[in-house]
Write a protein that holds these residues in place. Sequence first.
Motif, PDB file in Angstrom:
ATOM      1  N   GLU A  72       9.461   6.101   4.530  1.00 26.39           N
ATOM      2  CA  GLU A  72       8.542   5.258   5.287  1.00 26.39           C
ATOM      3  C   GLU A  72       8.672   3.800   4.825  1.00 26.39           C
ATOM      4  N   SER A  73       8.343   2.882   5.698  1.00 26.24           N
ATOM      5  CA  SER A  73       8.286   1.483   5.315  1.00 26.24           C
ATOM      6  C   SER A  73       6.984   1.223   4.544  1.00 26.24           C
ATOM      7  N   PRO A  78       3.519  -0.439   4.141  1.00 21.89           N
ATOM      8  CA  PRO A  78       2.406  -1.151   4.776  1.00 21.89           C
ATOM      9  C   PRO A  78       1.734  -2.068   3.756  1.00 21.89           C
ATOM     10  N   LEU A 132       0.800  -1.221   0.000  1.00 25.24           N
ATOM     11  CA  LEU A 132       0.000   0.000   0.000  1.00 25.24           C
ATOM     12  C   LEU A 132       0.837   1.277   0.000  1.00 25.24           C
ATOM     13  N   LEU A 133       2.109   1.158  -0.334  1.00 28.84           N
ATOM     14  CA  LEU A 133       2.977   2.351  -0.353  1.00 28.84           C
ATOM     15  C   LEU A 133       2.515   3.383  -1.374  1.00 28.84           C
ATOM     16  N   SER A 134       2.920   4.623  -1.170  1.00 31.27           N
ATOM     17  CA  SER A 134       2.768   5.642  -2.214  1.00 31.27           C
ATOM     18  C   SER A 134       4.169   6.054  -2.641  1.00 31.27           C
ATOM     19  N   PRO A 135       4.319   6.585  -3.857  1.00 31.41           N
ATOM     20  CA  PRO A 135       5.649   7.054  -4.276  1.00 31.41           C
ATOM     21  C   PRO A 135       6.216   8.037  -3.249  1.00 31.41           C
ATOM     22  N   LEU A 136       5.350   8.883  -2.691  1.00 31.13           N
ATOM     23  CA  LEU A 136       5.813   9.888  -1.732  1.00 31.13           C
ATOM     24  C   LEU A 136       6.207   9.261  -0.394  1.00 31.13           C
ATOM     25  N   SER A 137       5.426   8.313   0.080  1.00 34.62           N
ATOM     26  CA  SER A 137       5.764   7.704   1.375  1.00 34.62           C
ATOM     27  C   SER A 137       7.106   6.989   1.270  1.00 34.62           C
TER      28      SER A 137
END
Lengths: 341, 341
Positions: free
Chosen positions: B323-324, B326, B313-318
Amino acid sequence: MMLTGLQSWEFKSKPAIIGAATVVGPEEGQGPLSGDFDFVYDNLEIDEKTWEKAERKLLEHASSLALVHAGISREELQFFIGGDLMNQIISATFAARKIGAPYLGVFGACSTSMESLALAALIVDAGGANYALAGTASHNCTVEKQFRYPTEYGSQKPLTAQYTITGSGAAVVSSQGSGPRITHATIGRVQDLGVKDPFNMGEAMAPAAADTLVAHFRDTGRGPEDYDLIVTGDLAAVGHAIVKDVLEQDGVSMNKTIFNDCGLMIYDRDKQPFVIAGGSGCGCSAVVTYGHILKKMKKGELNRVLVVATGALLSPLSYQQGESIPCIAHAVALEREEGLR
Amino acid sequence: MMLTGLQSWEFKSKPAIIGAATVVGPEEGQGPLSGDFDFVYDNLEIDEKTWEKAERKLLEHASSLALVHAGISREELQFFIGGDLMNQIISATFAARKIGAPYLGVFGACSTSMESLALAALIVDAGGANYALAGTASHNCTVEKQFRYPTEYGSQKPLTAQYTITGSGAAVVSSQGSGPRITHATIGRVQDLGVKDPFNMGEAMAPAAADTLVAHFRDTGRGPEDYDLIVTGDLAAVGHAIVKDVLEQDGVSMNKTIFNDCGLMIYDRDKQPFVIAGGSGCGCSAVVTYGHILKKMKKGELNRVLVVATGALLSPLSYQQGESIPCIAHAVALEREEGLR
């Protein structure tokens, strides 16, 4: 639960919102609804180091408070239904990681508030959960940066522009316990009349709001006069005027009820002129509904309310590629417990 | 419908998949499941001018074919539940604009296939729709560009990397008509063990798949031996081996069933070495389930199948913000009509 008409659900058990919570940023805390929110942050950073962490914290805070207000523990909660405006709804996902409950991610842009509430009511009404949490959030600085320009640029905006609200609203839905009841939901269709300007969301979303309102009245046999209050999500000054005109032309007079818009209610546009046409964002209809409207229902000042949350479903890339803005609106009918017929 | 255990639904009416369709790109058409897909495009552009329009077209094509296979018109369809990997799930939204039905946008990354199918079954089982369409799509060039590097760069990849499949799958769910039945769904929780590498999705997603499988067995009282086939969504070579090990350590032996992964089934990794660890993407579990698995069920070669679609469920920004990743997994149990007990 039953399909009613073409696109509406009637919830036979009338699930209750047994606990809800709202947290907002400083600008919303200076608006006319300030006293209706559970917590007002005094800094736009929400005590975090990035805007994205700030948005996530708002949703985690509101969700946590909603569980407290509902009087249930995290372990008793079956499902969290959430979403937001960020790419890959990452704020809702990180909040879900913290909440720990099974998670259904949804995306309806600023209509996410009522999409998630409608699904929570559906699941509870169908016996699929004892407790379901619906929640969403937006932060001015994450959303403006992603879809338009970073707020810090201070770039000039046209008079049709809206101001993304900073805040989060969450609600626990259950068939047990007391609280305002969810009686109906109308799921919207994508409407796109060709508007391409991300600084004119109100005009883009107005046809979706009108379409869902007409569908709700057709499906349920109700009319504007059956509600004490009908609010659209975040059409603000430009879009709200359009939808009223469009409905009048369709023979639906919204003068038979109080017809307002969460984006117009959350700020005082005279004292807070930087909001231009009014508020917007996933948090807008969520904090107005779960803060202001639910409190008025509990006091007995409102008996029946229809919330028509509107969403502009564009992506930054689709806008850059010259596509028009597809929009949607989802409606949820709320009823004061004592007023149930 | 009933909540079963902590996070599963048992669908009392056992809604049927009365029609499904799959369309894929040229590379999937050269894989071992080629004969199971309804349409194979001979060009990666899908006859469109941008990758984004190509992805949208895949979903529109599969949805349209699914309605034909179900024998219903667009007007008879109540709801479209869809999502994809693009920012703001814009491909599903544009497809919804074309389909015209009321639309519930969902996001579960590559678990979207089973999130949308579970919700379609829930709505039908609860009497909220006669017909609901679940669909998703991915395109190699939209997804790789958004999350990693544009495919055209030809950048080198580690051995843990997966290859986003180009394809779309859609299914019409109804309580009327015949077809494989949907008996259970297990909604997953977000799992995040700290993996931060978007070139190692399999390892990131493995804990989510294991968690949902354990939850499904606990909630339903079933075990691996109750299924002829259990497939994970897109763990591919690295992740699938991990989840098997993790389950073995938890005392769940997957040797009692056939345990495979859609990302391993869709390509021949010997003949198509560019896919490295295997396939991934929203379309991966959708086309393998709605193409290959449903056809085997209809032929009587499979009676009971559990599809555990996995999503990072990552986003390019996260990811850029350190961020790890999710992750989540949603499971849906399918049963051959004749085999229903």
